[in-house]
Design a protein around this motif. Structure first.
Motif, PDB file in Angstrom:
ATOM      1  N   ILE A 232       8.745  -3.140   0.732  1.00 33.27           N
ATOM      2  CA  ILE A 232       7.949  -2.282   1.609  1.00 33.27           C
ATOM      3  C   ILE A 232       8.871  -1.278   2.305  1.00 33.27           C
ATOM      4  O   ILE A 232       9.940  -1.639   2.820  1.00 33.27           O
ATOM      5  CB  ILE A 232       7.188  -3.121   2.646  1.00 33.27           C
ATOM      6  CG1 ILE A 232       6.203  -4.069   1.943  1.00 33.27           C
ATOM      7  CG2 ILE A 232       6.432  -2.224   3.627  1.00 33.27           C
ATOM      8  CD1 ILE A 232       5.471  -4.989   2.890  1.00 33.27           C
TER       9      ILE A 232
ATOM     10  N   LEU B 111       9.103   6.746   4.813  1.00 33.72           N
ATOM     11  CA  LEU B 111       8.084   7.470   4.051  1.00 33.72           C
ATOM     12  C   LEU B 111       8.000   8.927   4.468  1.00 33.72           C
ATOM     13  O   LEU B 111       7.801   9.820   3.638  1.00 33.72           O
ATOM     14  CB  LEU B 111       6.718   6.800   4.239  1.00 33.72           C
ATOM     15  CG  LEU B 111       6.565   5.373   3.707  1.00 33.72           C
ATOM     16  CD1 LEU B 111       5.172   4.852   4.017  1.00 33.72           C
ATOM     17  CD2 LEU B 111       6.836   5.317   2.212  1.00 33.72           C
TER      18      LEU B 111
ATOM     19  N   ARG C 184       1.984   5.691   1.137  1.00 30.51           N
ATOM     20  CA  ARG C 184       1.515   4.346   1.477  1.00 30.51           C
ATOM     21  C   ARG C 184       2.458   3.291   0.924  1.00 30.51           C
ATOM     22  O   ARG C 184       2.851   3.351  -0.237  1.00 30.51           O
ATOM     23  CB  ARG C 184       0.123   4.105   0.906  1.00 30.51           C
ATOM     24  CG  ARG C 184      -0.956   4.973   1.516  1.00 30.51           C
ATOM     25  CD  ARG C 184      -2.296   4.717   0.887  1.00 30.51           C
ATOM     26  NE  ARG C 184      -3.329   5.568   1.435  1.00 30.51           N
ATOM     27  CZ  ARG C 184      -4.585   5.604   0.997  1.00 30.51           C
ATOM     28  NH1 ARG C 184      -4.941   4.810  -0.010  1.00 30.51           N
ATOM     29  NH2 ARG C 184      -5.466   6.410   1.554  1.00 30.51           N
ATOM     30  N   SER C 185       2.797   2.375   1.775  1.00 31.99           N
ATOM     31  CA  SER C 185       3.562   1.203   1.372  1.00 31.99           C
ATOM     32  C   SER C 185       3.249   0.108   2.391  1.00 31.99           C
ATOM     33  O   SER C 185       3.392   0.337   3.604  1.00 31.99           O
ATOM     34  CB  SER C 185       5.061   1.501   1.356  1.00 31.99           C
ATOM     35  OG  SER C 185       5.800   0.380   0.940  1.00 31.99           O
TER      36      SER C 185
ATOM     37  N   ARG D  66       1.362  -1.063  -1.445  1.00 34.44           N
ATOM     38  CA  ARG D  66       0.272  -0.502  -2.214  1.00 34.44           C
ATOM     39  C   ARG D  66      -1.041  -1.140  -1.789  1.00 34.44           C
ATOM     40  O   ARG D  66      -1.076  -2.315  -1.392  1.00 34.44           O
ATOM     41  CB  ARG D  66       0.512  -0.720  -3.711  1.00 34.44           C
ATOM     42  CG  ARG D  66       0.712  -2.158  -4.103  1.00 34.44           C
ATOM     43  CD  ARG D  66       1.250  -2.321  -5.508  1.00 34.44           C
ATOM     44  NE  ARG D  66       0.317  -1.856  -6.520  1.00 34.44           N
ATOM     45  CZ  ARG D  66       0.515  -1.959  -7.831  1.00 34.44           C
ATOM     46  NH1 ARG D  66       1.657  -2.494  -8.279  1.00 34.44           N
ATOM     47  NH2 ARG D  66      -0.363  -1.522  -8.695  1.00 34.44           N
TER      48      ARG D  66
ATOM     49  N   PHE E 270       4.467   0.082  -3.819  1.00 40.62           N
ATOM     50  CA  PHE E 270       4.277   1.460  -3.385  1.00 40.62           C
ATOM     51  C   PHE E 270       3.278   2.137  -4.324  1.00 40.62           C
ATOM     52  O   PHE E 270       3.202   1.814  -5.508  1.00 40.62           O
ATOM     53  CB  PHE E 270       5.619   2.197  -3.417  1.00 40.62           C
ATOM     54  CG  PHE E 270       5.594   3.521  -2.727  1.00 40.62           C
ATOM     55  CD1 PHE E 270       5.843   3.615  -1.380  1.00 40.62           C
ATOM     56  CD2 PHE E 270       5.318   4.674  -3.439  1.00 40.62           C
ATOM     57  CE1 PHE E 270       5.824   4.841  -0.740  1.00 40.62           C
ATOM     58  CE2 PHE E 270       5.294   5.892  -2.811  1.00 40.62           C
ATOM     59  CZ  PHE E 270       5.540   5.980  -1.461  1.00 40.62           C
TER      60      PHE E 270
ATOM     61  N   SER F 217       0.116   9.958  -2.204  1.00 40.35           N
ATOM     62  CA  SER F 217       0.951   8.873  -1.703  1.00 40.35           C
ATOM     63  C   SER F 217       2.078   8.699  -2.677  1.00 40.35           C
ATOM     64  O   SER F 217       1.861   8.369  -3.838  1.00 40.35           O
ATOM     65  CB  SER F 217       0.137   7.575  -1.596  1.00 40.35           C
ATOM     66  OG  SER F 217      -0.867   7.702  -0.652  1.00 40.35           O
TER      67      SER F 217
ATOM     68  N   ARG G  37       6.826   8.512  -3.007  1.00 39.45           N
ATOM     69  CA  ARG G  37       8.053   8.184  -2.284  1.00 39.45           C
ATOM     70  C   ARG G  37       9.179   9.055  -2.785  1.00 39.45           C
ATOM     71  O   ARG G  37       9.084   9.697  -3.821  1.00 39.45           O
ATOM     72  CB  ARG G  37       8.436   6.716  -2.448  1.00 39.45           C
ATOM     73  CG  ARG G  37       8.598   6.274  -3.868  1.00 39.45           C
ATOM     74  CD  ARG G  37       8.750   4.801  -3.962  1.00 39.45           C
ATOM     75  NE  ARG G  37      10.118   4.433  -3.745  1.00 39.45           N
ATOM     76  CZ  ARG G  37      10.654   3.336  -4.248  1.00 39.45           C
ATOM     77  NH1 ARG G  37       9.925   2.534  -4.999  1.00 39.45           N
ATOM     78  NH2 ARG G  37      11.905   3.023  -4.019  1.00 39.45           N
TER      79      ARG G  37
END
Length: 458
Positions: free
Chosen positions: A382, A388, A426-427, A429, A436, A456, A458
């Motif tokens: 995470i 992020l 988002r993390s 998922r 992720f 979303s 990274r």
């Protein structure tokens, strides 16, 4: 008093105050002029009344039948009730009253002191005489009557202020608003631009006082566009020109590895080859970034995104990640006016990023839905929110691997920004405790350039 910041409010307020002051001043001056004219008219009426009544009074007094030396005061009766604004008395040389109007109050008439106008605290008077001063008449008018007429005139001039001034203020507001409409439209056109659109803002209908500002702004936009174009062109050209010498250098290093028998030399050559390959990938990413920031991403024709997604995934899997990608495509075509090259760049960067930073034990899920939603998800630790927020910056790495260029997600963010897609990271998922996910809704064949997206990554 602080003036409002709005030019429209300033003009409306200034013109409204100016109009109100000018109207009040004009009404006051008009009232003063009318008061002077009114006094002249009333004085003339006093004089005319006295000169008309005196001959009649003389005939009446001389024709009376009375004893010699005995004169009786006569008060004229009213035919019907009415307000008597002018009152009068007729006196002889000794001051004895011979004739008077029915409402005359003797107390308000001072002693006769010759013909002409007189004024007391309560009345305006006019004296006249006949028969060598033996018959004298004095006509009086209350000053309250003149004051009442003056007040009515002032009210007649002032009452329109309650109607005309508000209407005039509304007219001023509408006129100022209509006059500033071209400037407001220019501001709206400028505000509607995004950070990538540096073309001149049309301003042909702007008032001449503001036109130099618009022209200066457009010249500034031209200079900024030229500077950005030069920057992107330099990055793209430099990356393109590096490809040939880098490929030659890699070939020479590989030849050196095959020809040398020295283990240490082979190791150093392998390190050099790895470094040159990273530099090659960096140059490719720079060209992709220049393409994402400077090229046209929306076309006037549509293509099926499923074909492009399958080609990208197959190519990535074939070059080093067999069996690690799970691709899910709908049965119906996913049509979009997004440039296929731009979609390929976006999809490749998301997939390669997921492979590089995801867990080797779990596959990377790549899903394209029938409504144009591209979802790339991978397993992994995470990431905290502060990490992020930084991942879409250029040359920013998540720290899981050192061989990334730090440009993959910056390229994705640039494409998302060009198609006006908000970026969301988002993390873990959705529906899981780790991992992720990156998702972006791509423009469809009937969507506008302002299609809504969520990303979303990274």
């Amino acid at each position: 008093m602080r003036w409002p910041a709005s030019l429209q409010a300033r003009l409306g307020l200034f013109l409204g105050i100016l109009l109100t002051v000018l109207w009040i001043a004009a009404a006051s001056v008009t009232a003063l002029i009318l008061r002077g004219e009114m006094d002249e008219v009333f004085d003339s009426a006093l004089q005319e009344t006295a000169q008309r009544l005196l001959p009649l009074a003389v005939v009446d007094i001389v024709g009376r039948e009375e004893d010699e030396g005995d004169r009786v005061t006569q008060r004229l009766g009213a035919i019907r009730a009415h307000d008597e604004l002018f009152t009068y008395i007729v006196r002889d040389a000794g001051g004895r009253i011979l004739l008077q109007s029915h409402a005359a109050d003797v107390a308000v008439f001072p002693a006769y002191d010759g013909p002409g106008f007189r004024q007391t605290a309560t009345h305006r008077l006019y004296n006249e005489d006949a028969l060598q001063g033996t018959v004298r008449i004095t006509v009086a008018e209350p000053l309250d009557h003149r004051a009442s007429v003056a007040r009515e005139i002032q009210m007649g001039l002032g009452l329109p202020l309650l109607i005309v001034v508000p209407l005039a203020l509304l007219s001023i507001v509408f006129a100022v608003r209509a006059s500033l409409a071209p400037l407001r439209r220019f501001g709206e056109r400028l505000d509607a631009r995004n950070a990538r659109d540096l073309s001149p803002v049309p301003g042909g209908d702007i008032p001449s006082e503001i036109a130099p500002v618009a022209a200066t702004l457009n010249r500034l936009l031209d200079r900024l566009k030229a500077a950005f174009d030069a920057e992107r062109s330099f990055a793209a050209n430099a990356a393109h020109e590096l490809r040939t010498p880098l490929a030659g250098a890699i070939a020479q290093v590989q030849r050196l590895q095959s020809e040398t028998v020295d283990t240490a030399a082979k190791a150093r050559a392998a390190e050099i080859e790895a470094t040159l390959k990273r530099l090659t990938r960096l140059s490719e990413r720079l060209m992709q970034l220049a393409r994402a920031e400077g090229g046209q991403l929306r076309l006037d024709r549509c293509s099926d995104l499923r074909i492009i997604a399958r080609l990208v995934v197959d190519d990535v899997a074939r070059t080093g990640s067999p069996g690690r990608i799970a691709l899910k495509l709908p049965e119906t075509p996913v049509m979009s006016d997004l440039d296929p090259d731009a979609f390929g760049i976006l999809c490749r960067n998301l997939v390669e990023n997921a492979l590089r930073h995801g867990s080797d034990a779990a596959p990377v899920d790549v899903t394209l839905t029938r409504d144009g939603q591209l979802v790339v998800a991978n397993e992994g630790p995470i990431l905290p929110p502060e990490t992020l927020d930084r991942l879409t910056s250029r040359f920013e790495r998540a720290g899981a691997s050192a061989d990334g260029s730090g440009l993959g997600l910056a390229i994705v963010a640039a494409i998302a920004d060009r198609i006006e897609s908000p970026l969301v990271l988002r993390s873990p998922r959705p529906g899981a405790a780790s991992g992720f996910q990156a998702s972006i809704k791509l423009p469809g064949d009937n969507s506008s350039a302002s299609s809504r997206s969520s990303l979303s990554t990274r």
